[in-house]
Design a protein around this motif. Structure first.
Motif, mmCIF file in Angstrom:
data_model
loop_
_atom_site.group_PDB
_atom_site.id
_atom_site.type_symbol
_atom_site.label_atom_id
_atom_site.label_comp_id
_atom_site.label_asym_id
_atom_site.label_seq_id
_atom_site.Cartn_x
_atom_site.Cartn_y
_atom_site.Cartn_z
ATOM 1 N N GLN A 68 0.948 -0.966 -0.277
ATOM 2 C CA GLN A 68 0.031 0.213 -0.215
ATOM 3 C C GLN A 68 0.597 0.682 0.005
ATOM 4 O OE1 GLN A 68 -2.699 -0.350 3.702
ATOM 5 N NE2 GLN A 68 -4.354 -0.282 1.509
ATOM 6 N N GLU A 78 -0.962 7.153 -7.480
ATOM 7 C CA GLU A 78 -2.815 6.332 -8.307
ATOM 8 C C GLU A 78 -3.483 7.325 -7.411
ATOM 9 O OE1 GLU A 78 -2.544 2.464 -8.849
ATOM 10 O OE2 GLU A 78 -1.001 2.133 -9.353
ATOM 11 N N LYS A 79 -4.602 8.446 -8.436
ATOM 12 C CA LYS A 79 -5.046 8.983 -7.931
ATOM 13 C C LYS A 79 -6.123 7.711 -7.101
ATOM 14 C CE LYS A 79 -4.698 13.791 -10.586
ATOM 15 N NZ LYS A 79 -5.008 13.792 -11.875
ATOM 16 N N ASP A 80 -6.529 7.011 -7.922
ATOM 17 C CA ASP A 80 -8.413 5.611 -7.620
ATOM 18 C C ASP A 80 -6.957 5.618 -5.604
ATOM 19 O OD1 ASP A 80 -10.066 3.934 -7.975
ATOM 20 O OD2 ASP A 80 -8.714 2.449 -8.488
ATOM 21 N N MET A 81 -5.518 4.648 -5.481
ATOM 22 C CA MET A 81 -5.655 3.968 -4.736
ATOM 23 C C MET A 81 -5.698 5.262 -3.892
ATOM 24 S SD MET A 81 -4.406 1.873 -2.921
ATOM 25 C CE MET A 81 -3.991 0.942 -1.842
ATOM 26 N N ASP A 83 -7.491 8.063 -3.236
ATOM 27 C CA ASP A 83 -9.167 8.024 -3.268
ATOM 28 C C ASP A 83 -9.961 7.171 -2.495
ATOM 29 O OD1 ASP A 83 -11.517 9.927 -3.720
ATOM 30 O OD2 ASP A 83 -11.607 8.140 -4.886
ATOM 31 N N GLU A 84 -9.530 6.316 -2.683
ATOM 32 C CA GLU A 84 -9.813 4.941 -1.619
ATOM 33 C C GLU A 84 -9.740 5.244 -0.438
ATOM 34 O OE1 GLU A 84 -9.381 0.264 -1.229
ATOM 35 O OE2 GLU A 84 -8.897 1.325 -3.523
ATOM 36 N N THR A 85 -8.173 5.372 -0.436
ATOM 37 C CA THR A 85 -7.858 5.116 0.832
ATOM 38 C C THR A 85 -8.289 7.255 2.158
ATOM 39 O OG1 THR A 85 -6.051 4.448 -0.028
ATOM 40 C CG2 THR A 85 -5.259 5.436 2.778
ATOM 41 N N ARG A 87 -11.423 7.692 1.557
ATOM 42 C CA ARG A 87 -12.504 7.549 1.767
ATOM 43 C C ARG A 87 -12.576 6.466 2.782
ATOM 44 N NH1 ARG A 87 -16.875 7.981 -2.921
ATOM 45 N NH2 ARG A 87 -15.779 9.288 -4.287
ATOM 46 N N SER A 93 -18.861 8.286 1.841
ATOM 47 C CA SER A 93 -18.765 7.542 0.404
ATOM 48 C C SER A 93 -20.309 8.326 -0.838
ATOM 49 C CB SER A 93 -19.164 6.132 0.446
ATOM 50 O OG SER A 93 -20.540 6.439 1.191
ATOM 51 N N GLU A 97 -22.737 4.585 -5.048
ATOM 52 C CA GLU A 97 -21.505 3.536 -4.223
ATOM 53 C C GLU A 97 -22.033 2.603 -3.229
ATOM 54 O OE1 GLU A 97 -17.096 6.392 -4.951
ATOM 55 O OE2 GLU A 97 -18.590 5.673 -2.607
#
Length: 105
Positions: A68, A78-81, A83-85, A87, A93, A97
């Motif tokens: 991680q 990575e924007k996705d990672m 963003d996920e972290t 949130r 959320s 979703e």
């Protein structure tokens, strides 16, 4: 001239075997029940196996955390990672979703 004759005592013949039996029983007892005896060795082996299992779990957890961190701190973040972290940590959320909880941390 006087000569003394000693009677042979039955008790005298039993002293050496009694001492030998005492030594053997002492060392035999401590080889089984002592600090480094057979029972303690089995206990140490059980503890070693438990600790090895704990170590394997901790190593696995550390590798997951290192993966991680590598995804978050790479040269290209990575924007996705990210963003996920964010949130997950903020417990936020969007309405459209579907949330599936997975214990990452």
């Amino acid at each position: 001239m006087w000569t003394r004759h000693h009677k042979e005592r039955k008790l005298g013949r039993l002293i050496l075997p009694a001492i030998t039996a005492a030594f053997l029983s002492y060392f035999g007892y401590h080889s089984v029940h002592g600090d480094l005896g057979l029972i303690a060795t089995e206990k140490f082996e059980r503890m070693r196996l438990e600790r090895a299992a704990q170590l394997a779990k901790l190593v696995q957890k550390r590798q997951a955390l290192e993966r991680q961190v590598q995804l978050l701190s790479d040269g290209s973040l990575e924007k996705d990672m990210l963003d996920e972290t964010a949130r997950y940590q903020l417990n936020v959320s969007r309405g459209d979703e579907i949330v599936i909880f997975n214990n990452y941390f």
